[in-house]
Scaffold this active site. Structure first.
Site, mmCIF file in Angstrom:
data_model
loop_
_atom_site.group_PDB
_atom_site.id
_atom_site.type_symbol
_atom_site.label_atom_id
_atom_site.label_comp_id
_atom_site.label_asym_id
_atom_site.label_seq_id
_atom_site.Cartn_x
_atom_site.Cartn_y
_atom_site.Cartn_z
ATOM 1 N N CYS A 1 6.355 -5.557 15.646
ATOM 2 C CA CYS A 1 6.092 -4.648 16.764
ATOM 3 C C CYS A 1 4.652 -4.911 17.213
ATOM 4 O O CYS A 1 3.759 -5.059 16.370
ATOM 5 C CB CYS A 1 6.267 -3.197 16.335
ATOM 6 S SG CYS A 1 7.951 -2.869 15.792
ATOM 7 N N CYS B 1 1.584 -2.798 15.887
ATOM 8 C CA CYS B 1 1.526 -2.477 14.449
ATOM 9 C C CYS B 1 0.849 -3.599 13.669
ATOM 10 O O CYS B 1 1.248 -4.752 13.758
ATOM 11 C CB CYS B 1 2.943 -2.246 13.927
ATOM 12 S SG CYS B 1 3.029 -2.019 12.158
ATOM 13 N N CYS C 1 6.081 -7.074 7.186
ATOM 14 C CA CYS C 1 7.286 -6.679 7.924
ATOM 15 C C CYS C 1 7.650 -7.834 8.851
ATOM 16 O O CYS C 1 6.772 -8.465 9.426
ATOM 17 C CB CYS C 1 7.011 -5.416 8.749
ATOM 18 S SG CYS C 1 8.480 -4.800 9.606
ATOM 19 N N CYS D 1 3.352 8.490 1.739
ATOM 20 C CA CYS D 1 3.890 7.501 2.665
ATOM 21 C C CYS D 1 4.127 6.216 1.857
ATOM 22 O O CYS D 1 3.192 5.612 1.351
ATOM 23 C CB CYS D 1 2.883 7.290 3.790
ATOM 24 S SG CYS D 1 3.434 6.139 5.034
ATOM 25 N N GLU E 1 0.816 -1.214 0.000
ATOM 26 C CA GLU E 1 0.000 0.000 0.000
ATOM 27 C C GLU E 1 0.852 1.267 0.000
ATOM 28 O O GLU E 1 1.968 1.277 0.511
ATOM 29 C CB GLU E 1 -0.912 -0.001 1.238
ATOM 30 C CG GLU E 1 -1.933 -1.124 1.179
ATOM 31 C CD GLU E 1 -2.847 -1.204 2.404
ATOM 32 O OE1 GLU E 1 -3.946 -1.734 2.263
ATOM 33 O OE2 GLU E 1 -2.468 -0.754 3.491
ATOM 34 N N CYS F 1 -1.094 5.513 10.469
ATOM 35 C CA CYS F 1 0.131 4.813 10.869
ATOM 36 C C CYS F 1 -0.201 3.472 11.487
ATOM 37 O O CYS F 1 -1.021 3.392 12.400
ATOM 38 C CB CYS F 1 0.876 5.572 11.964
ATOM 39 S SG CYS F 1 1.417 7.173 11.530
HETATM 40 N N1 SAH Z 1 9.200 0.139 9.985
HETATM 41 C C1 SAH Z 1 9.459 1.517 10.126
HETATM 42 C C2 SAH Z 1 8.606 2.392 9.247
HETATM 43 C C3 SAH Z 1 7.143 2.030 9.105
HETATM 44 S S1 SAH Z 1 6.099 2.243 10.504
HETATM 45 C C4 SAH Z 1 9.329 1.932 11.577
HETATM 46 O O1 SAH Z 1 8.827 1.159 12.372
HETATM 47 O O2 SAH Z 1 9.783 3.017 11.882
HETATM 48 C C5 SAH Z 1 5.815 4.021 10.572
HETATM 49 C C6 SAH Z 1 5.459 4.509 11.978
HETATM 50 O O3 SAH Z 1 4.133 4.119 12.367
HETATM 51 C C7 SAH Z 1 6.390 3.970 13.048
HETATM 52 O O4 SAH Z 1 6.797 4.951 13.937
HETATM 53 C C8 SAH Z 1 5.505 2.962 13.717
HETATM 54 O O5 SAH Z 1 5.972 2.644 14.973
HETATM 55 C C9 SAH Z 1 4.174 3.667 13.704
HETATM 56 N N2 SAH Z 1 3.055 2.772 14.009
HETATM 57 C C10 SAH Z 1 2.953 1.458 13.758
HETATM 58 N N3 SAH Z 1 1.759 0.965 14.194
HETATM 59 C C11 SAH Z 1 1.085 2.013 14.726
HETATM 60 C C12 SAH Z 1 -0.229 2.151 15.302
HETATM 61 N N4 SAH Z 1 -1.049 1.134 15.395
HETATM 62 N N5 SAH Z 1 -0.590 3.386 15.721
HETATM 63 C C13 SAH Z 1 0.247 4.437 15.580
HETATM 64 N N6 SAH Z 1 1.467 4.372 15.032
HETATM 65 C C14 SAH Z 1 1.904 3.168 14.614
HETATM 66 FE FE1 SF4 Z 2 7.580 -3.252 11.026
HETATM 67 FE FE2 SF4 Z 2 5.399 -2.082 11.938
HETATM 68 FE FE3 SF4 Z 2 7.494 -2.446 13.565
HETATM 69 FE FE4 SF4 Z 2 7.643 -0.624 11.574
HETATM 70 S S1 SF4 Z 2 6.267 -0.569 13.340
HETATM 71 S S2 SF4 Z 2 9.193 -2.175 12.145
HETATM 72 S S3 SF4 Z 2 6.384 -1.655 9.988
HETATM 73 S S4 SF4 Z 2 6.239 -4.064 12.610
#
Ligand code: SAH
Ligand code: SF4
Length: 402
Positions: free
Chosen positions: A148, A151, A144, A137, A124, A375
């Site tokens: 996390c 996420c 991934c 974005c 996406e 995000c």
């Molecule tokens: N993998 C990279 C870039 C993609 S995520 C990273 O983790 O930095 C982009 C941002 O969205 C990151 O700061 C991530 O922690 C945040 N993010 C992920 N899941 C989220 C959620 N459910 N609510 C708010 N921010 C989130």
């Molecule tokens: Fe991967 Fe989501 Fe963690 Fe970014 S926040 S490193 S996209 S799992």
């Protein structure tokens, strides 16, 4: 026995300055996709197709202009290329775009594209318009591997790196959709790029670097490195290279200030801890007060949002003398997520503590929540469907058991 001359010895850590030719992205129909190739590789593709080096150089220059300045994908529209040359090119090459499976527009103007690769993988891209800028974005991977806990992307089962062409393709597609050809320096809607879509960009370093070089090239899309931000969850060993070889703004997904909490929510922390990560930030080339590092901090109720957390954040940023700004991200929920978002009062208080220490700490307004574009909400429909299917199967099994 003679000792070999020093020149023949491998030099430890030596990096060969001669570019190594890479395999060109050949499609199933035997044609080579020119999108995302570096200038040198574009020329090489033409030479490999038996053009004289001088011809190849000239044609590569023309093609670059048509592809990245004019947004043209059809060789027959390239008016300064002869009528005999145009079909010759079309037989051997394509200028691709990602296939759009679905395009959605949020009530707040945010747009999301669900894209599909040639091998059927979904990813996406999201465009976020603001009064003074427009930010795309961009995804770097399908899914991934980092999982996390807050996420949605991290719960996808399928993971593959996107190619440089697929990464550049997201920018080209957004430009197509916004009607922004030919490229012009002034008044464009798409002004900024953030590598904050699906995936961890520093786990796909070469493709992300090559794609961003194409995007930054002054003869084409010409986005300045100051308008591009790469976000990492903290892949420490790649951060210096990112600074040296890409040189864009850095954002770091910090999200917690104690080992226990960060280990839980960003599991990569077990490998590269907070102190190591902050040291890598302090060493990031080009970071100074004019070009601060953004620390992203997702606000999770009762997990990482206390006054003590905010004070510890300030202490750590000071300890490493980081030219920092903090971006507080209200947690965006998704079905089955194990967290809740902090209350608005809590977020305000947290922000005030950081701000009173002289560090800017704005709260990021969630955009495109209604179309799951915010995000951490990115997870493709195909994956969602398979989850739905799994749920249905589980329900059927439950029913069968009586
Ligand atoms: N993998 C990279 C870039 C993609 S995520 C990273 O983790 O930095 C982009 C941002 O969205 C990151 O700061 C991530 O922690 C945040 N993010 C992920 N899941 C989220 C959620 N459910 N609510 C708010 N921010 C989130
Ligand atoms: Fe991967 Fe989501 Fe963690 Fe970014 S926040 S490193 S996209 S799992």
């Amino acid at each position: 026995m003679l000792t070999p001359p020093a020149a023949a010895m491998p030099v430890p850590g030596h990096i060969d300055p001669v570019p190594v030719p890479r395999a060109l992205p050949m499609r199933a129909d035997g044609r080579v996709d020119l999108l995302g190739l570096s200038k040198a590789d574009l020329r090489m593709a033409l030479e490999t197709a038996q053009l004289e080096p001088k011809q190849a150089k000239l044609r590569a220059k023309q093609l670059w202009h048509w592809i990245y300045n004019r947004g043209v994908t059809d060789f027959s529209l390239m008016t300064d290329i002869s009528k005999t040359m145009q079909p010759w090119l079309a037989q051997r090459f394509v200028i691709s775009r990602p296939e759009v499976v679905e395009a959605q527009v949020s009530t707040d103007g945010t747009r999301k594209w669900l894209l599909r690769s040639d091998d059927g993988q979904d990813y996406e891209a999201v465009f976020i318009p603001d009064a003074d800028r427009g930010t795309l974005c961009v995804s770097s991977q399908v899914g991934c591997t980092l999982n996390c806990r807050f996420c949605h992307t991290g719960t996808m089962r399928l993971v593959r790196n996107l190619t440089a062409g697929e990464i550049v393709g997201q920018v080209m597609l957004a430009r197509d959709a916004l009607g922004e050809w030919p490229s012009q320096p002034e008044g464009r809607m798409l002004t900024n790029i953030v590598m904050m879509g699906m995936g961890e960009p520093l786990y796909n370093f070469d493709a992300v670097r090559d794609a961003l070089h194409v995007v930054m090239d002054g003869d084409g899309l010409a986005l300045s490195k100051r308008r591009i931000t790469l976000s990492t969850s903290g892949v420490v060993p790649m951060m210096a290279r990112a600074g040296d070889e890409i040189g864009v703004n850095l954002a770091v997904s910090l999200h917690a200030v104690t080992k226990d909490v960060r280990d839980e929510i960003v599991p990569l922390n077990r490998k590269y801890g907070i102190e190591e990560l902050l040291q890598a930030c302090a060493d990031y080339p080009g970071a100074n007060n004019a070009r601060r590092i953004t620390f992203e901090y997702v606000m999770l109720k009762d997990r990482n949002d206390s006054d003590a957390d905010a004070h510890e954040l300030v202490r750590l940023l000071r300890k490493y003398r980081l030219p920092a700004k903090v971006n507080l991200i209200p947690f965006n929920p998704w079905p089955g997520a194990p967290y809740e978002c902090s209350t608005p009062e809590r977020i305000r208080r947290f922000s005030d503590i950081v701000f009173e220490a002289g560090i800017s700490a704005p709260t990021r307004t969630p955009r495109g929540r209604d179309i799951d574009a915010a995000c951490g909400q990115l997870k493709t429909a195909a994956e969602k469907k398979s989850r739905a299917e799994l749920d249905r199967l589980a329900a059927e099994k439950q029913a069968a058991l009586g």
